[in-house]
Design a protein around this motif. Structure first.
Motif, PDB file in Angstrom:
ATOM      1  N   SER A 255       1.202  17.050  21.104  1.00 48.45           N
ATOM      2  CA  SER A 255      -0.072  17.666  20.728  1.00 48.45           C
ATOM      3  C   SER A 255      -0.415  17.214  19.313  1.00 48.45           C
ATOM      4  N   ALA A 256      -1.658  17.377  18.929  1.00 48.48           N
ATOM      5  CA  ALA A 256      -2.095  16.997  17.585  1.00 48.48           C
ATOM      6  C   ALA A 256      -1.321  17.788  16.531  1.00 48.48           C
ATOM      7  N   ASP A 257      -1.030  19.064  16.802  1.00 47.28           N
ATOM      8  CA  ASP A 257      -0.292  19.904  15.867  1.00 47.28           C
ATOM      9  C   ASP A 257       1.140  19.401  15.690  1.00 47.28           C
ATOM     10  N   GLU A 258       1.806  19.058  16.795  1.00 40.28           N
ATOM     11  CA  GLU A 258       3.173  18.533  16.726  1.00 40.28           C
ATOM     12  C   GLU A 258       3.214  17.219  15.953  1.00 40.28           C
ATOM     13  N   LEU A 259       2.250  16.365  16.208  1.00 39.69           N
ATOM     14  CA  LEU A 259       2.189  15.074  15.524  1.00 39.69           C
ATOM     15  C   LEU A 259       1.965  15.266  14.024  1.00 39.69           C
ATOM     16  N   GLU A 260       1.116  16.201  13.665  1.00 37.46           N
ATOM     17  CA  GLU A 260       0.847  16.474  12.252  1.00 37.46           C
ATOM     18  C   GLU A 260       2.099  16.996  11.552  1.00 37.46           C
ATOM     19  N   LYS A 261       2.874  17.839  12.225  1.00 46.05           N
ATOM     20  CA  LYS A 261       4.120  18.347  11.640  1.00 46.05           C
ATOM     21  C   LYS A 261       5.117  17.206  11.418  1.00 46.05           C
ATOM     22  N   ILE A 262       5.188  16.299  12.362  1.00 36.13           N
ATOM     23  CA  ILE A 262       6.086  15.151  12.210  1.00 36.13           C
ATOM     24  C   ILE A 262       5.632  14.281  11.037  1.00 36.13           C
ATOM     25  N   LYS A 263       4.328  14.024  10.928  1.00 36.38           N
ATOM     26  CA  LYS A 263       3.809  13.222   9.805  1.00 36.38           C
ATOM     27  C   LYS A 263       4.156  13.866   8.472  1.00 36.38           C
ATOM     28  N   LEU A 264       3.964  15.184   8.381  1.00 43.40           N
ATOM     29  CA  LEU A 264       4.255  15.909   7.148  1.00 43.40           C
ATOM     30  C   LEU A 264       5.738  15.803   6.783  1.00 43.40           C
ATOM     31  N   ALA A 265       6.621  15.977   7.774  1.00 44.64           N
ATOM     32  CA  ALA A 265       8.061  15.874   7.529  1.00 44.64           C
ATOM     33  C   ALA A 265       8.438  14.465   7.081  1.00 44.64           C
ATOM     34  N   LEU A 266       7.841  13.452   7.689  1.00 41.94           N
ATOM     35  CA  LEU A 266       8.131  12.067   7.299  1.00 41.94           C
ATOM     36  C   LEU A 266       7.604  11.767   5.899  1.00 41.94           C
ATOM     37  N   ARG A 267       6.433  12.297   5.553  1.00 44.28           N
ATOM     38  CA  ARG A 267       5.903  12.114   4.188  1.00 44.28           C
ATOM     39  C   ARG A 267       6.865  12.701   3.160  1.00 44.28           C
ATOM     40  N   ARG A 268       7.390  13.901   3.465  1.00 47.05           N
ATOM     41  CA  ARG A 268       8.339  14.531   2.542  1.00 47.05           C
ATOM     42  C   ARG A 268       9.619  13.699   2.444  1.00 47.05           C
ATOM     43  N   ARG A 269      10.097  13.196   3.573  1.00 51.83           N
ATOM     44  CA  ARG A 269      11.357  12.446   3.581  1.00 51.83           C
ATOM     45  C   ARG A 269      11.243  11.124   2.820  1.00 51.83           C
ATOM     46  N   PHE A 270      10.143  10.390   3.028  1.00 50.08           N
ATOM     47  CA  PHE A 270       9.997   9.065   2.431  1.00 50.08           C
ATOM     48  C   PHE A 270       9.240   9.076   1.110  1.00 50.08           C
TER      49      PHE A 270
ATOM     50  N   GLU B  29       0.818  -1.211   0.000  1.00 49.54           N
ATOM     51  CA  GLU B  29       0.000   0.000   0.000  1.00 49.54           C
ATOM     52  C   GLU B  29       0.850   1.258   0.000  1.00 49.54           C
ATOM     53  N   ASN B  30       2.173   1.103  -0.126  1.00 49.02           N
ATOM     54  CA  ASN B  30       3.101   2.221  -0.187  1.00 49.02           C
ATOM     55  C   ASN B  30       3.001   3.107   1.053  1.00 49.02           C
ATOM     56  N   VAL B  31       2.992   2.476   2.218  1.00 44.46           N
ATOM     57  CA  VAL B  31       2.857   3.182   3.487  1.00 44.46           C
ATOM     58  C   VAL B  31       4.074   2.880   4.363  1.00 44.46           C
ATOM     59  N   VAL B  32       4.589   3.924   5.003  1.00 43.59           N
ATOM     60  CA  VAL B  32       5.662   3.764   5.974  1.00 43.59           C
ATOM     61  C   VAL B  32       5.028   3.807   7.356  1.00 43.59           C
ATOM     62  N   LYS B  33       5.359   2.834   8.188  1.00 44.46           N
ATOM     63  CA  LYS B  33       4.869   2.831   9.570  1.00 44.46           C
ATOM     64  C   LYS B  33       5.988   3.338  10.468  1.00 44.46           C
ATOM     65  N   ALA B  34       5.653   4.335  11.264  1.00 43.22           N
ATOM     66  CA  ALA B  34       6.641   4.943  12.143  1.00 43.22           C
ATOM     67  C   ALA B  34       6.102   5.012  13.561  1.00 43.22           C
ATOM     68  N   THR B  35       7.006   4.897  14.516  1.00 43.26           N
ATOM     69  CA  THR B  35       6.658   5.069  15.925  1.00 43.26           C
ATOM     70  C   THR B  35       7.428   6.270  16.439  1.00 43.26           C
ATOM     71  N   VAL B  36       6.701   7.199  17.027  1.00 46.19           N
ATOM     72  CA  VAL B  36       7.312   8.384  17.611  1.00 46.19           C
ATOM     73  C   VAL B  36       7.238   8.232  19.123  1.00 46.19           C
ATOM     74  N   THR B  37       8.400   8.097  19.750  1.00 41.04           N
ATOM     75  CA  THR B  37       8.478   7.987  21.203  1.00 41.04           C
ATOM     76  C   THR B  37       9.010   9.314  21.716  1.00 41.04           C
TER      77      THR B  37
END
Length: 175
Positions: A116-131, A102-110
């Motif tokens: 916060s939801a905003d911080e998590l969304e920023k991390i998701k966006l950065a990971l989408r750009r990276r991968f 499904e072309n999905v990367v699974k990541a765990t953020v510890t």
């Protein structure tokens, strides 16, 4: 590679092939996750290794109610091959194959504290750009990190924790 993963791999691939053929990745993931949780319970694990347990009873114990006939046959094959105790490994490998398909990367953020939801969304966006792929993120809290976070995305681990930085500083000073 552990022997359990080696034994589980062909069954995970077979389950994945069936799920792809049926177009039912999500139901198979859910069924395997349920069966894996049940099989991993120490009381059930001991029961599964009992030679007096009938195959049909083992399958009935491990199959979720919503599972289809094909999934029941898959569990029966595992029972016949004495591989029911590999269900946790099979489920994990199946999910890896599914994420790749499904072309999905699974990541765990510890992180040291809940994000916060905003911080998590920023991390998701950065990971989408990276991968360059969609990212599914799960979170965990580990106060021992002191601050920051560690991102584990399979082969890539990004340690931005204060604990990690202190460890690297200690190593640099020791050399």
């Amino acid at each position: 590679m552990s022997q359990a993963l080696t034994l589980a791999r062909p069954y995970a691939r077979a389950a994945f092939a069936i799920a792809r053929e049926e177009g039912k990745f999500a139901p198979w993931s859910e069924a395997l996750a349920f069966s894996a949780r049940v099989a991993a319970d120490p009381r059930v694990s001991a029961l599964l290794s009992n030679p007096g347990l009938a195959r049909g009873d083992a399958v009935a114990l491990l199959a979720p109610e919503a599972a289809g006939e094909t999934y029941g046959r898959f569990l029966t094959l595992l029972a016949e091959s004495h591989r029911l105790q590999q269900l946790p490994e099979i489920a994990g490998l199946f999910d890896q194959l599914r994420a790749e398909a499904e072309n999905v990367v699974k990541a765990t953020v510890t992180s040291a504290a809940a994000l916060s939801a905003d911080e998590l969304e920023k991390i998701k966006l950065a990971l989408r750009r990276r991968f360059g792929r969609d990212v599914e993120v799960s979170t965990a809290v580990d106060a021992s990190l002191i601050g920051g976070a560690v991102i584990d995305a399979g082969d890539v681990v990004i340690d931005g924790s204060l604990k990690g930085k202190l460890s690297r500083l200690q190593t640099a000073l020791a050399n």
